[in-house]
Write a protein that holds these residues in place. Structure first.
Motif, PDB file in Angstrom:
ATOM      1  N   LYS A 127       0.990  -1.093   0.150  1.00 56.32           N
ATOM      2  CA  LYS A 127       0.087  -0.273   0.370  1.00 56.32           C
ATOM      3  C   LYS A 127       1.280   1.218  -0.229  1.00 56.32           C
ATOM      4  N   GLY A 128       1.550   1.038   0.964  1.00 56.27           N
ATOM      5  CA  GLY A 128       2.805   2.393   1.114  1.00 56.27           C
ATOM      6  C   GLY A 128       3.777   3.077  -0.455  1.00 56.27           C
ATOM      7  N   LYS A 129       4.027   1.419  -1.110  1.00 59.17           N
ATOM      8  CA  LYS A 129       4.691   1.619  -2.845  1.00 59.17           C
ATOM      9  C   LYS A 129       3.167   2.276  -2.745  1.00 59.17           C
ATOM     10  N   PHE A 130       2.297   2.019  -3.611  1.00 59.36           N
ATOM     11  CA  PHE A 130       1.325   2.279  -3.862  1.00 59.36           C
ATOM     12  C   PHE A 130       0.709   3.727  -4.650  1.00 59.36           C
ATOM     13  N   ILE A 131      -0.092   3.897  -3.061  1.00 53.03           N
ATOM     14  CA  ILE A 131       0.058   5.411  -2.439  1.00 53.03           C
ATOM     15  C   ILE A 131       1.740   6.412  -2.714  1.00 53.03           C
TER      16      ILE A 131
END
Length: 85
Positions: free
Chosen positions: A54-58
């Motif tokens: 999720k962090g990477k996607f955000i």
């Protein structure tokens, strides 16, 4: 009357919880800071919730692409924990 913001806790190395309401995306980072991103399509929110990282996607799809404001510390937030069955 202030609405209490509901954010869903997520498993991520740098993101604690994510919320979405009528075009606004809310991201609480592990440090506790909460950011509100404007005019975010719902598909993007769904993408975050289904992303493995999720962090990477955000980081790749949200932080550089949408205008944001950091919410004041006193903003009332309710964290919804992900019930694991």
């Amino acid at each position: 009357e202030e609405e209490i913001m509901k954010l869903t806790e997520v498993i991520s190395s740098n993101v604690k919880a994510v919320g979405y309401e009528s075009g606004k995306l809310y991201v609480m980072f592990n440090g506790g800071a909460v950011y509100e991103y404007d005019n975010v399509p719902q598909k993007l929110y769904e993408g975050i919730m289904s992303a493995e990282s999720k962090g990477k996607f955000i980081n790749q799809n949200v932080t550089k692409s949408f205008s944001y404001t950091r919410l004041p510390k006193e903003t009332e937030i309710e964290l919804i924990s992900l019930e694991t069955k």
